[in-house]
Design an enzyme around this catalytic site. Sequence first.
Site, mmCIF file in Angstrom:
data_model
loop_
_atom_site.group_PDB
_atom_site.id
_atom_site.type_symbol
_atom_site.label_atom_id
_atom_site.label_comp_id
_atom_site.label_asym_id
_atom_site.label_seq_id
_atom_site.Cartn_x
_atom_site.Cartn_y
_atom_site.Cartn_z
ATOM 1 N N ALA A 66 0.871 -1.174 0.000
ATOM 2 C CA ALA A 66 0.000 0.000 0.000
ATOM 3 C C ALA A 66 0.911 1.228 0.000
ATOM 4 C CB ALA A 66 -0.864 -0.007 1.253
ATOM 5 N N GLY A 111 0.484 -5.091 0.623
ATOM 6 C CA GLY A 111 -0.625 -5.151 -0.338
ATOM 7 C C GLY A 111 -0.233 -5.827 -1.655
ATOM 8 N N GLU A 114 -0.500 -9.429 -0.949
ATOM 9 C CA GLU A 114 -1.946 -9.708 -0.831
ATOM 10 C C GLU A 114 -2.618 -9.718 -2.206
ATOM 11 O OE1 GLU A 114 -2.183 -6.484 2.078
ATOM 12 O OE2 GLU A 114 -3.275 -7.824 3.409
ATOM 13 N N GLU A 134 3.838 -5.267 7.377
ATOM 14 C CA GLU A 134 2.985 -4.284 8.055
ATOM 15 C C GLU A 134 3.346 -4.085 9.523
ATOM 16 O OE1 GLU A 134 1.921 -6.535 5.911
ATOM 17 O OE2 GLU A 134 0.376 -5.693 4.609
HETATM 18 N N1 COA Z 1 4.561 3.242 -0.476
HETATM 19 C C1 COA Z 1 4.979 4.418 -0.987
HETATM 20 N N2 COA Z 1 6.155 4.582 -1.599
HETATM 21 C C2 COA Z 1 6.946 3.507 -1.703
HETATM 22 C C3 COA Z 1 6.581 2.253 -1.211
HETATM 23 C C4 COA Z 1 5.314 2.143 -0.582
HETATM 24 N N3 COA Z 1 4.865 0.979 -0.089
HETATM 25 N N4 COA Z 1 7.586 1.370 -1.446
HETATM 26 C C5 COA Z 1 8.535 2.059 -2.083
HETATM 27 N N5 COA Z 1 8.167 3.348 -2.237
HETATM 28 C C6 COA Z 1 8.913 4.445 -2.877
HETATM 29 C C7 COA Z 1 10.069 4.925 -2.006
HETATM 30 O O1 COA Z 1 9.605 5.849 -1.036
HETATM 31 C C8 COA Z 1 10.951 5.559 -3.046
HETATM 32 O O2 COA Z 1 10.403 6.799 -3.423
HETATM 33 P P1 COA Z 1 11.358 8.112 -3.576
HETATM 34 O O3 COA Z 1 12.323 7.725 -4.672
HETATM 35 O O4 COA Z 1 10.424 9.195 -3.954
HETATM 36 O O5 COA Z 1 12.025 8.283 -2.262
HETATM 37 C C9 COA Z 1 10.785 4.625 -4.255
HETATM 38 O O6 COA Z 1 9.546 3.955 -4.050
HETATM 39 C C10 COA Z 1 11.877 3.585 -4.379
HETATM 40 O O7 COA Z 1 11.942 2.868 -3.163
HETATM 41 P P2 COA Z 1 13.284 2.731 -2.270
HETATM 42 O O8 COA Z 1 12.871 2.497 -0.851
HETATM 43 O O9 COA Z 1 14.195 3.883 -2.532
HETATM 44 O O10 COA Z 1 13.903 1.408 -2.890
HETATM 45 P P3 COA Z 1 14.876 0.372 -2.180
HETATM 46 O O11 COA Z 1 15.390 -0.512 -3.260
HETATM 47 O O12 COA Z 1 15.891 1.091 -1.315
HETATM 48 O O13 COA Z 1 13.954 -0.485 -1.199
HETATM 49 C C11 COA Z 1 11.953 -1.703 -0.594
HETATM 50 C C12 COA Z 1 12.925 -1.282 -1.717
HETATM 51 C C13 COA Z 1 10.789 -2.435 -1.242
HETATM 52 C C14 COA Z 1 12.690 -2.638 0.367
HETATM 53 C C15 COA Z 1 11.478 -0.452 0.169
HETATM 54 O O14 COA Z 1 11.009 0.485 -0.781
HETATM 55 C C16 COA Z 1 10.361 -0.721 1.143
HETATM 56 O O15 COA Z 1 10.605 -1.259 2.221
HETATM 57 N N6 COA Z 1 9.121 -0.342 0.790
HETATM 58 C C17 COA Z 1 7.973 -0.434 1.658
HETATM 59 C C18 COA Z 1 7.489 -1.854 1.755
HETATM 60 C C19 COA Z 1 6.347 -1.965 2.750
HETATM 61 O O16 COA Z 1 6.488 -1.758 3.929
HETATM 62 N N7 COA Z 1 5.166 -2.306 2.221
HETATM 63 C C20 COA Z 1 3.984 -2.532 3.007
HETATM 64 C C21 COA Z 1 3.166 -1.324 3.092
HETATM 65 S S1 COA Z 1 1.730 -1.588 4.090
#
Ligand code: COA
Length: 260
Positions: A66, A111, A114, A134
């Site tokens: 999400a 999400g 999911e 989460e």
């Molecule tokens: N919601 C909003 N933005 C997200 C996102 C999410 N779930 N997941 C990634 N992004 C965005 C980042 O903020 C970043 O944006 P920016 O360039 O404007 O700062 C961009 O996507 C790239 O992500 P980044 O974190 O820089 O990549 P990474 O390779 O360092 O890490 C992940 C990848 C997937 C490990 C990391 O993005 C992450 O942990 N995301 C969230 C996952 C999560 O908790 N999902 C469950 C949500 S309920």
Amino acid sequence: MTYSTLLFEPRDGLALITVNRPDKLNALNDTVITELGAVTDRVTEDPAVRGIILTGSGSKAFVAGADITELATATTISAQALSRKGSQIFRQLERCPKPILAAVNGFALGGGCELAMACHMRLASDNARFGQPEVKLGITPGYGGTVRFPRLVGRGRALELLLTGAMIDAQEAYRIGLVNRVVPAEQLIPECEKLLRAILDNGPLAVAGCIRMVDEQEDLGLDEALTLESRRFGELAGTADFREGTAAFIAKRKAAFTGH
Ligand code: COA
């Protein structure tokens, strides 16, 4: 119909749907969820679409969850509404009578995991990563993670991933039964197409029937489920496709199903 967060590509009877927010790792904001609802209605109703592949844009993510920036301002009331809306749309997707394959091409987190679990089957590229992180955000899953995960992989394995928020790789996802198979990244969409086309050689009413019956038995006890299976079996035996399928077998020719 055009979408601002999805790509829709018809492919000779199949539809390739791509969540298209690569700069945000295809995170599910309200627009994506709304458009996933619209595209589900579309593929369900369009007779030209017989099978669906759902994937994410770019080579890094299927869907990274999400949209956390949108989620961050949620209140109890708005979070419940957001979860309800997404859950109903994922359920609609799960109940689509046409086979839907998730082509998991990278991160499938929260999400995203999911969404993949709401699809009928999952194929993963070798760089795919799965998880329900989460708890790390201080919240629980809201789009079916606590419901579908234990049903797919068993309660203990699901709880380990739900409680730790840990990520697993594609091979581990395969080992625990979360994905049907793992393929090299460049083979992911071709393999999905191949699997769908093999399914679509079969009687379409029977394919839709299997999807429906596997779904509806979830809520029933063993005896009730078996009784319902017999009823559906009888319904299908009354179709022209069943006559054609059996006649083709006996005549040693390929069946020409019409969906009637
Ligand atoms: N919601 C909003 N933005 C997200 C996102 C999410 N779930 N997941 C990634 N992004 C965005 C980042 O903020 C970043 O944006 P920016 O360039 O404007 O700062 C961009 O996507 C790239 O992500 P980044 O974190 O820089 O990549 P990474 O390779 O360092 O890490 C992940 C990848 C997937 C490990 C990391 O993005 C992450 O942990 N995301 C969230 C996952 C999560 O908790 N999902 C469950 C949500 S309920």
